[in-house]
Scaffold this active site. Structure first.
Site, mmCIF file in Angstrom:
data_model
loop_
_atom_site.group_PDB
_atom_site.id
_atom_site.type_symbol
_atom_site.label_atom_id
_atom_site.label_comp_id
_atom_site.label_asym_id
_atom_site.label_seq_id
_atom_site.Cartn_x
_atom_site.Cartn_y
_atom_site.Cartn_z
ATOM 1 N N GLY A 1 -10.435 -5.525 0.531
ATOM 2 C CA GLY A 1 -10.552 -5.549 -0.930
ATOM 3 C C GLY A 1 -11.104 -6.881 -1.401
ATOM 4 O O GLY A 1 -10.729 -7.387 -2.459
ATOM 5 N N ILE B 1 -15.745 -2.016 0.775
ATOM 6 C CA ILE B 1 -16.178 -0.625 0.922
ATOM 7 C C ILE B 1 -17.624 -0.552 0.432
ATOM 8 O O ILE B 1 -18.030 -1.363 -0.426
ATOM 9 C CB ILE B 1 -15.267 0.365 0.151
ATOM 10 C CG1 ILE B 1 -15.060 -0.077 -1.309
ATOM 11 C CG2 ILE B 1 -13.930 0.536 0.866
ATOM 12 C CD1 ILE B 1 -14.331 0.930 -2.164
ATOM 13 N N TYR C 1 1.941 3.872 -9.700
ATOM 14 C CA TYR C 1 1.714 2.499 -9.232
ATOM 15 C C TYR C 1 3.022 1.908 -8.697
ATOM 16 O O TYR C 1 3.077 1.351 -7.592
ATOM 17 C CB TYR C 1 1.181 1.660 -10.398
ATOM 18 C CG TYR C 1 0.851 0.232 -10.073
ATOM 19 C CD1 TYR C 1 -0.237 -0.086 -9.272
ATOM 20 C CD2 TYR C 1 1.604 -0.813 -10.615
ATOM 21 C CE1 TYR C 1 -0.559 -1.411 -8.995
ATOM 22 C CE2 TYR C 1 1.286 -2.135 -10.342
ATOM 23 C CZ TYR C 1 0.204 -2.431 -9.535
ATOM 24 O OH TYR C 1 -0.110 -3.735 -9.275
ATOM 25 N N LYS D 1 4.230 0.773 -4.953
ATOM 26 C CA LYS D 1 4.618 -0.618 -4.678
ATOM 27 C C LYS D 1 6.004 -0.703 -4.024
ATOM 28 O O LYS D 1 6.213 -1.499 -3.104
ATOM 29 C CB LYS D 1 4.565 -1.463 -5.957
ATOM 30 C CG LYS D 1 3.141 -1.760 -6.431
ATOM 31 C CD LYS D 1 2.315 -2.445 -5.353
ATOM 32 C CE LYS D 1 0.911 -2.770 -5.779
ATOM 33 N NZ LYS D 1 0.061 -3.234 -4.671
ATOM 34 N N ILE E 1 -2.134 -10.983 -13.423
ATOM 35 C CA ILE E 1 -2.919 -12.139 -12.961
ATOM 36 C C ILE E 1 -4.075 -12.373 -13.930
ATOM 37 O O ILE E 1 -4.844 -11.452 -14.230
ATOM 38 C CB ILE E 1 -3.486 -11.903 -11.545
ATOM 39 C CG1 ILE E 1 -2.370 -11.528 -10.556
ATOM 40 C CG2 ILE E 1 -4.249 -13.133 -11.060
ATOM 41 C CD1 ILE E 1 -1.382 -12.607 -10.281
HETATM 42 N N1 SER Z 1 -1.624 -6.229 -13.127
HETATM 43 C C1 SER Z 1 -0.964 -5.014 -12.710
HETATM 44 C C2 SER Z 1 -1.183 -3.929 -13.682
HETATM 45 O O1 SER Z 1 -1.195 -4.215 -14.855
HETATM 46 C C3 SER Z 1 0.508 -5.240 -12.535
HETATM 47 O O2 SER Z 1 0.779 -5.902 -11.350
HETATM 48 O O3 SER Z 1 -1.308 -2.807 -13.300
#
Ligand code: SER
Length: 318
Positions: free
Chosen positions: A8, A35, A143, A147, A173
């Site tokens: 990635g 990819i 999601y 995780k 982030i």
């Molecule tokens: N940045 C991610 C999201 O908003 C959360 O870890 O899906």
């Protein structure tokens, strides 16, 4: 000498992590795994080796591991939270079937593995303020489901097979390089772009929605220093809470207005994003990371905002 594969490598975190790892371990020792639909460009392409490494195709990872004598894999392939809700089967295929492929290659070739978890691994029943390291994890998003499974499967490979798996739970982030796509925390990146472009920002979350966030240099530092940590000191592995700042839309807006006083923002709440954000913690307790591998962030909202605005002004006015 380390030989590192970043899976990635053209994504939001991978694109900057690959360059940071190359600075630290030497250009030839860090392979940008991609990819075919997302080829490395520019500095990422020019500064070191790259190779196709598709998490959904175990053989492609194995070929790279063998060819480059890989001993460490940073597995950053994932769909973010909002897009995972619309493509749950694909989120599972990349996040979990893909992780299984990575872990199997790691087991065979003796690689250490970093696969990030997230604040998304928590849910409505988790304590929301100063969320502890070990607590309830019952997310209702795909999601989040991937995780939590990532954390469990990574721990399983460590205890059962001795694969050196380690990870952090990343907050949202924020970076000025590669934009995120399809996440709940993306607003905290988008708001800076609007501010610098002189556009009004349409905020998809309520003004009082708190979430944990982190500036990219701290996120990179966290991943690398955890992988370098003395294993004898690690009580936890998958995955550590890390934290540096927690804010709401009204707080980040006020911070940006200190620099751009006429910046405007309007709220148009997106119900899916709001529901996801409401289910996530307001702030994490990262005491275990601080104690077990000396985690310490460098940026807060104030210093990040100064840097983001400066970098984006340079980037967008070129
Ligand atoms: N940045 C991610 C999201 O908003 C959360 O870890 O899906």
């Amino acid at each position: 000498m380390k030989n590192i594969l970043v899976i990635g490598a053209t994504g939001q975190i991978g694109s900057e992590l690959t360059l940071e790892l190359r600075k630290r371990y030497g250009n030839d020792h860090v392979i940008a795994g991609y990819i075919p639909s997302s080829m490395p460009q520019g500095e990422l392409k020019a500064s070191g080796p790259s190779a196709i490494a598709d998490v959904t195709d175990r053989q492609s990872i194995e070929v790279v591991a063998r060819q480059f004598k890989v001993d460490t894999i940073y597995n950053l392939a994932a769909l973010l939270s909002v897009v995972a809700e619309s493509r749950p089967a694909m989120a599972w295929k990349i996040g979990i079937d893909g992780l299984w492929n990575v872990l199997e290659v790691a087991r065979e070739y003796g690689c250490a593995v970093f696969t990030p978890s997230s604040i998304g691994s928590f849910g409505v029943s988790t304590p929301h303020v100063k969320t502890p390291q070990d607590t309830i994890q019952r997310p209702r998003t795909m999601y989040g489901v991937t995780k939590v499974t990532t954390e469990l499967l990574s721990d399983y490979y460590f205890t059962k097979y001795g694969v050196d798996t380690r990870a952090v739970r990343f907050p949202g982030i924020i970076s000025n390089v590669t934009p995120p796509g399809g996440g709940t925390t993306d607003y905290a990146v988008d708001i800076y772009y609007s501010a610098v472009k002189g556009e009004k920002f349409i905020c998809p979350l309520r003004p009082d929605t708190f979430m944990d966030m982190m500036y990219m240099p701290d996120a990179l530092h966290a991943a690398i220093s955890l992988m370098e940590a003395d294993p004898a000191r690690l009580i936890h592995r998958n995955a550590f809470n890390i934290a540096s700042m927690s804010f709401s839309p009204e707080i980040i807006y006020a911070e940006i207005r200190k620099h751009i006083p006429d910046f405007e923002m309007e709220y148009q709440v997106d119900p899916l994003k709001q529901a996801i954000a409401d289910s996530w913690p307001d702030s994490l307790d990262d005491t275990c990371a601080r104690e077990e591998w000396a985690w310490k962030p460098r940026y807060d909202l104030e210093t990040m905002t100064v840097d983001m605005l400066e970098k984006l002004k340079n980037k967008l006015t070129k």
